[in-house]
Design a protein around this motif. Structure first.
Motif, PDB file in Angstrom:
ATOM      1  N   GLU A 113      59.244 -41.647  38.530  1.00  0.00           N
ATOM      2  CA  GLU A 113      59.756 -43.119  38.284  1.00  0.00           C
ATOM      3  C   GLU A 113      61.420 -42.741  37.869  1.00  0.00           C
ATOM      4  O   GLU A 113      61.587 -41.202  37.394  1.00  0.00           O
ATOM      5  CB  GLU A 113      59.818 -43.993  37.151  1.00  0.00           C
ATOM      6  N   ILE A 114      62.620 -42.957  38.847  1.00  0.00           N
ATOM      7  CA  ILE A 114      63.436 -42.405  38.830  1.00  0.00           C
ATOM      8  C   ILE A 114      64.259 -43.162  38.633  1.00  0.00           C
ATOM      9  O   ILE A 114      64.173 -44.363  39.496  1.00  0.00           O
ATOM     10  CB  ILE A 114      64.071 -41.678  39.985  1.00  0.00           C
ATOM     11  N   SER A 115      65.605 -43.510  37.841  1.00  0.00           N
ATOM     12  CA  SER A 115      66.745 -44.485  37.842  1.00  0.00           C
ATOM     13  C   SER A 115      67.500 -44.279  37.107  1.00  0.00           C
ATOM     14  O   SER A 115      67.626 -42.961  36.133  1.00  0.00           O
ATOM     15  CB  SER A 115      65.919 -45.602  36.667  1.00  0.00           C
ATOM     16  N   LEU A 136      70.922 -40.595  34.610  1.00  0.00           N
ATOM     17  CA  LEU A 136      69.639 -40.231  35.337  1.00  0.00           C
ATOM     18  C   LEU A 136      68.413 -40.351  34.173  1.00  0.00           C
ATOM     19  O   LEU A 136      68.867 -39.152  34.290  1.00  0.00           O
ATOM     20  CB  LEU A 136      70.476 -39.439  36.630  1.00  0.00           C
ATOM     21  N   ILE A 137      67.868 -41.131  35.047  1.00  0.00           N
ATOM     22  CA  ILE A 137      66.506 -40.782  34.228  1.00  0.00           C
ATOM     23  C   ILE A 137      64.835 -41.151  34.822  1.00  0.00           C
ATOM     24  O   ILE A 137      65.059 -41.200  36.480  1.00  0.00           O
ATOM     25  CB  ILE A 137      65.966 -42.122  32.807  1.00  0.00           C
ATOM     26  N   ILE A 138      64.495 -39.190  35.090  1.00  0.00           N
ATOM     27  CA  ILE A 138      63.479 -38.741  35.407  1.00  0.00           C
ATOM     28  C   ILE A 138      62.513 -38.570  34.973  1.00  0.00           C
ATOM     29  O   ILE A 138      62.081 -37.847  33.435  1.00  0.00           O
ATOM     30  CB  ILE A 138      63.602 -37.354  36.302  1.00  0.00           C
ATOM     31  N   ILE A 139      60.957 -39.804  35.262  1.00  0.00           N
ATOM     32  CA  ILE A 139      59.986 -39.780  34.481  1.00  0.00           C
ATOM     33  C   ILE A 139      58.907 -39.280  35.066  1.00  0.00           C
ATOM     34  O   ILE A 139      58.315 -39.298  36.319  1.00  0.00           O
ATOM     35  CB  ILE A 139      59.807 -40.947  34.074  1.00  0.00           C
ATOM     36  N   ASP A 140      58.199 -38.048  35.025  1.00  0.00           N
ATOM     37  CA  ASP A 140      56.896 -37.119  35.708  1.00  0.00           C
ATOM     38  C   ASP A 140      55.651 -37.726  35.608  1.00  0.00           C
ATOM     39  O   ASP A 140      56.017 -39.316  35.052  1.00  0.00           O
ATOM     40  CB  ASP A 140      56.595 -35.975  34.999  1.00  0.00           C
TER      41      ASP A 140
END
Length: 162
Positions: A113-115, A136-140
């Protein structure tokens, strides 16, 4: 007599304009501002992006670097849905709007997820025509937040639902 007709006509036109002018709701203002922010990102318009931030953004070099980083993900994944106005607020009253870029799997980069998180308000301090912060949020792929670029706010960890 002509003067009377002109005055009545001017009054009528003024009344029509007053009735026809509808104030935007808070949600409409936030969506409109979000669209402007996304347009600035898409066009790589650093001046517009900076103008849309309602807080002190004196470090233009860092702001430009952040925009470049966000634009990289924006160009690769693009918005994957409509902006989501949440009912999550920070302790300072900033409201969170989420712009999803990726919701799914990028198996090459191990990203789920990226948001982009945009913060608005509080309206009495920062008008809703501007944002009060962004991340900017990046979830692996394991569900862990691996990267967070929050140059204007640390409020992402401070969210509560009323």
């Amino acid at each position: 007599m002509n003067r009377l007709i002109e005055n009545i006509l001017c009054g009528f036109i003024t009344l029509l304009l007053a009735v026809g002018c509808k104030h935007q709701s808070q949600q409409e203002k936030m969506i409109s501002t979000t669209q402007k922010v996304l347009s600035a990102i898409q066009k790589d318009d650093k001046i517009l992006f900076a103008d849309l931030i309602g807080t002190n953004n004196a470090d233009t070099e860092a702001l430009n670097a952040n925009l470049t980083k966000i634009k990289t993900y924006f160009d690769k994944y693009g918005p994957s849905g409509a902006p989501i106005i949440t009912n999550k607020f920070t302790s300072l009253g900033k409201r969170l709007v989420i712009v999803p870029l990726l919701k799914g799997r990028d198996t090459i980069h191990h990203i789920n997820e990226i948001s982009i998180h945009l913060f608005f308000g509080p309206p009495q301090m920062v008008p809703l025509e501007k944002i009060s912060g962004y991340s900017l949020i990046i979830i692996d792929s394991s569900g862990k937040r691996v990267q967070q670029f929050s140059p204007t706010t640390f409020d992402d960890e401070d969210l509560t639902t009323p």
